[in-house]
Write a protein that holds these residues in place. Structure first.
Motif, short mmCIF file in Angstrom:
data_model
loop_
_atom_site.label_atom_id
_atom_site.label_comp_id
_atom_site.label_asym_id
_atom_site.label_seq_id
_atom_site.Cartn_x
_atom_site.Cartn_y
_atom_site.Cartn_z
N THR A 202 56.49 74.94 -2.56
CA THR A 202 55.55 75.97 -2.09
C THR A 202 56.16 77.37 -2.25
O THR A 202 55.49 78.32 -2.65
N HIS B 52 67.25 81.41 -4.30
CA HIS B 52 67.22 80.30 -5.27
C HIS B 52 65.79 80.00 -5.70
O HIS B 52 65.55 79.62 -6.85
N TYR C 175 62.86 70.62 -6.42
CA TYR C 175 63.71 70.21 -5.30
C TYR C 175 64.93 69.41 -5.73
O TYR C 175 66.05 69.74 -5.39
N SER C 176 64.71 68.38 -6.53
CA SER C 176 65.86 67.52 -6.84
C SER C 176 66.88 68.25 -7.70
O SER C 176 68.08 68.03 -7.57
N GLN C 177 66.44 69.16 -8.55
CA GLN C 177 67.41 69.85 -9.40
C GLN C 177 67.99 71.11 -8.77
O GLN C 177 69.12 71.48 -9.05
N PHE C 178 67.20 71.77 -7.94
CA PHE C 178 67.67 73.07 -7.44
C PHE C 178 67.48 73.27 -5.94
O PHE C 178 67.68 74.37 -5.44
N ARG C 179 67.07 72.24 -5.24
CA ARG C 179 66.87 72.34 -3.79
C ARG C 179 65.90 73.47 -3.41
O ARG C 179 66.09 74.17 -2.42
N CYS C 180 64.87 73.64 -4.22
CA CYS C 180 63.87 74.67 -3.91
C CYS C 180 62.56 74.01 -3.46
O CYS C 180 61.96 73.27 -4.24
N PRO C 181 62.10 74.28 -2.25
CA PRO C 181 60.80 73.77 -1.83
C PRO C 181 59.70 74.34 -2.74
O PRO C 181 59.69 75.53 -3.01
#
Lengths: 424, 313
Positions: A308, A256, A300-306
């Motif tokens: 970094t 993701h 993060y809020s839209q795709f849960r991707c950190p």
């Protein structure tokens, strides 16, 4: 609790401390095999770790050869999946396994189609057969077929191994039809042997950063739809994802994050004049529209991707195109000169790369030094004979809590035993 | 071969039918070969289905066989210059309600899903619009009335589903669908009743034989049987065989779903694939889908975080 300590040295019944490599000496009084090594799956590596691992398996002088071969293998697998009609996610998983395999196994050039490369003279028929199988096992294309076999199972696209073999051999112009079907038989044995090795290399972790519905290409299109990106820019992202499939980025960050990294690059590049034949009537988003989407995008809020990890992906992809633009599939769909800048497409990536220079990427404090890497059990070559004896156990990082409970039980049991013995 | 011999052989084929495609097709081709004895062979199907000695798994397979036979009959009849004129189709259609009830006898609905899949496929072949029934089948919970709920609480058995309750003049496919929907409701109803009135089994280990022992009824403590064995329920061997068969047919049903056809003459990846397998395939996720995906991704993130040695996020 960190998952980084690799195999947990664990005291066996015989009292010998078994690390990652030690084996039980065979003896008539040997206790039944017990778990001596536990491996917690760590599917993602930083670039220093990858570099370190590859140094162990591929000699410096053969690096170029390895990447050339990898490119051929990618083409080979792509033609293969086209013939058997597998979806692209199988190709992606195959390349993931293939690259992962060579992190822990030595890369050798020999091919099974040639007869040279045998060492020593076999003394019996059985030995001769084993030699042939070993030869197959060194062939990158056979390894690729094995990766494909496992990937197809993991992606739920079932085909018989023999079908894969026949198509693969035909693509390579290998005549596999001897009277007794021996060639296919030996090749089959080699493929299954390698499959067992791959299973251990991936630590029986079938999530592997890409569960059923989360291959990069699929996620990417879903994310683009969510952001309201139009046909043409989604297609551009999708082409990039195809190029990236053959790179080790999938060993560094999860799918993701790769997908979001590619979308961010697309929104920054704002490509124009992509060659396409469908959806011509659709209103294309303007540079302004793309900027609006980019401004509002939150990893993060839209795709849960950190963030970094996404940054790591962005830098990697840009780097890839700076060095490989001419060989990429993207190149075939883009005009040679960009209409906006009046320069070649590659300059857009170079420009972006300089702009993104200060992005925060993966922290490598604990793995930048060779000495630190050397201490990491997880990165040591894996002894396959251990699993054959049933002495190893594999588990996912988040399932480890279960194991700790078990350890606790065992310790209590031992204490009880000791007190029993002392009371007698 | 005279008609009597044909039907004897056919009966044998039906009784030994397995759910593998090969076996089903072989049976269907036999029936088509002797299409002139249609009346006899259809009667044989009725006989076998009515035979109490034939176990439920085989009956479920015979339902599958009907699906295959109808499909094959259509295929051969539609070929140019075919000698066939849709043999068996009408006869089998009117047979469906009866076979359905025999396959799902009493309160045993273990073949419900298989029958549903077969019936869908038969309806497709016969170009029967079953959308409405499909929706009703899949939203069975909405059909529970207040009375049903009271009955569940009162531990009343679901009334037997009979063919006679259906309107006679209507199209047999409609009757079959209606019966199937009733059966689904029955199975759901019995499930709720069971959950409400039987104790949950927890904490104790159950012997394998006891677990499979649904046919022999409950045993009292002395080991004497309380109830008579119910032949409508499956034995352990049948349950295991059925699990294996279902696994096989499920695998088969998924075999072609993933196939992607690509143009042959192009070397690289094509826009066609993007359009058909990606752009047109994926819609904007709805709230539920997004929630599931995010839950998955969050779990994945935990695994990812543990993968690196340093804390990255």
């Amino acid at each position: 609790m960190s998952a980084s300590d690799g195999p947990i040295p664990h005291v066996s019944q015989s009292g010998a401390k078994t690390g990652s490599q030690q084996q039980h000496p065979p003896s008539s009084k040997a206790p039944p095999p017990i778990v001596a090594v536990t491996q917690v799956s760590r599917p993602f590596f930083t670039s220093s770790e990858l570099k370190y691992l590859l140094q162990q398996t591929i000699p410096e002088s053969k690096k170029v050869l390895y990447s050339q071969k990898k490119h051929q293998v990618f083409q080979f697998v792509f033609q293969l999946i086209k013939t058997v009609k597998f979806p692209l996610r199988v190709l992606a998983t195959t390349m993931n396994y293939y690259q992962r395999y060579f992190l822990f196994n030595k890369w050798e050039e020999s091919t099974s189609s040639g007869t040279n490369g045998t060492t020593g003279t076999p003394t019996s028929v059985q030995e001769a057969h084993e030699l042939i199988i070993k030869q197959h096992e060194r062939d990158p294309f056979v390894i690729a077929m094995s990766c494909l076999l496992l990937a197809s199972k993991n992606e739920d696209c079932i085909k018989k191994l023999k079908d894969i073999q026949v198509v693969g051999n035909k693509l390579r112009d290998i005549d596999d039809q001897d009277s007794k079907g021996l060639y296919l038989d030996f090749q089959r044995k080699a493929i299954l042997n390698i499959e067992f090795k791959i299973l251990q290399v991936i630590k029986f972790d079938f999530l592997n950063g890409s569960t059923m519905n989360t291959s990069v290409d699929q996620l990417l299109v879903q994310f683009c739809k969510k952001l309201g990106i139009d046909y043409i820019h989604t297609m551009y992202s999708w082409l990039v994802s195809f190029d990236i499939m053959s790179t080790p980025l999938c060993l560094m960050i999860p799918s993701h994050c790769i997908a979001v990294a590619i979308i961010i690059i697309t929104l920054n590049v704002k490509p124009k004049d992509i060659v396409h034949k469908f959806n011509r009537g659709e209103q294309q988003l303007s540079s302004h529209d793309l900027n609006v989407i980019l401004e509002s995008l939150d990893c993060y809020s839209q795709f849960r991707c950190p963030e970094t990890l996404v940054n790591e992906g962005i830098i990697y992809v840009l780097d890839y195109y700076v060095h490989n633009m001419n060989y990429s599939i993207l190149n075939e769909y883009m005009p040679a000169i960009d209409a906006d800048t009046g320069k070649e497409q590659i300059f857009k990536f170079m420009d972006l790369k300089s702009r993104f220079n200060d992005l925060k990427i993966l922290d490598e404090a604990s793995c930048s030094e060779r000495d630190m890497l050397r201490q990491d059990y997880y990165l040591k070559p894996w002894d396959y004979s251990l699993s054959a004896k049933g002495c190893s156990r594999f588990m996912l990082g988040n399932k480890r809590a279960r194991f700790e409970l078990e350890l606790q039980f065992e310790q209590e049991y031992k204490k009880k035993k000791v007190s029993e013995v002392s009371s007698v | 071969m005279d008609s009597f011999e044909t039907s004897t052989q056919f009966s044998q084929i039906l009784r030994t039918l397995t759910p593998s495609m090969q076996s089903l097709i072989r049976g269907a081709h036999f029936a088509l070969k002797y299409y002139q004895s249609e009346d006899y062979l259809v009667h044989t199907i009725v006989e076998v289905v009515d035979d109490p000695k034939v176990d439920l798994n085989t009956k479920s397979t015979i339902f599958q066989f009907i699906e295959v036979l109808v499909h094959e009959s259509y295929t051969v009849s539609e070929q140019p210059k075919s000698v066939y004129n849709y043999p068996y189709v009408t006869a089998l259609k009117s047979l469906l309600p009866k076979v359905l009830l025999q396959t799902l006898p009493g309160s045993n609905c273990s073949s419900l899903y298989n029958v549903y899949c077969n019936l869908k496929s038969i309806s497709k072949t016969l170009k029967f619009n079953f959308e409405e029934y499909d929706i009703r089948f899949n939203s069975i919970n909405e059909s529970f009335t207040l009375e049903d709920e009271e009955n569940i609480i009162a531990n009343v058995e679901f009334p037997q589903v009979n063919e006679d309750d259906e309107v006679e003049t209507q199209e047999p496919l409609i009757t079959t669908w209606n019966l199937l929907i009733k059966k689904k409701k029955q199975s759901q109803y019995e499930r709720l009743r069971l959950l409400r009135h039987k104790e949950l089994c927890s904490g104790k280990l159950i012997e394998e034989d006891e677990m499979f022992n649904i046919r022999l009824g409950e045993k009292s403590q002395g080991g004497v049987q309380k109830k008579e064995a119910d032949p409508q329920l499956l034995t352990k061997r049948q349950i295991l065989a059925r699990m294996e068969d279902d696994r096989e047919s499920h695998k088969r049903s998924k075999e072609h779903l993933w196939m992607v056809s690509r143009p042959r003459d192009v070397n690289g990846v094509t826009e066609d694939e993007f359009l058909t397998s990606y752009w047109n395939k994926y819609k904007v996720m709805n709230e539920d889908e997004e929630k599931t995906l995010f839950a998955d991704l969050e779990e994945l993130n935990q695994l990812v975080a543990m993968s690196y040695k340093d804390k990255q996020f």
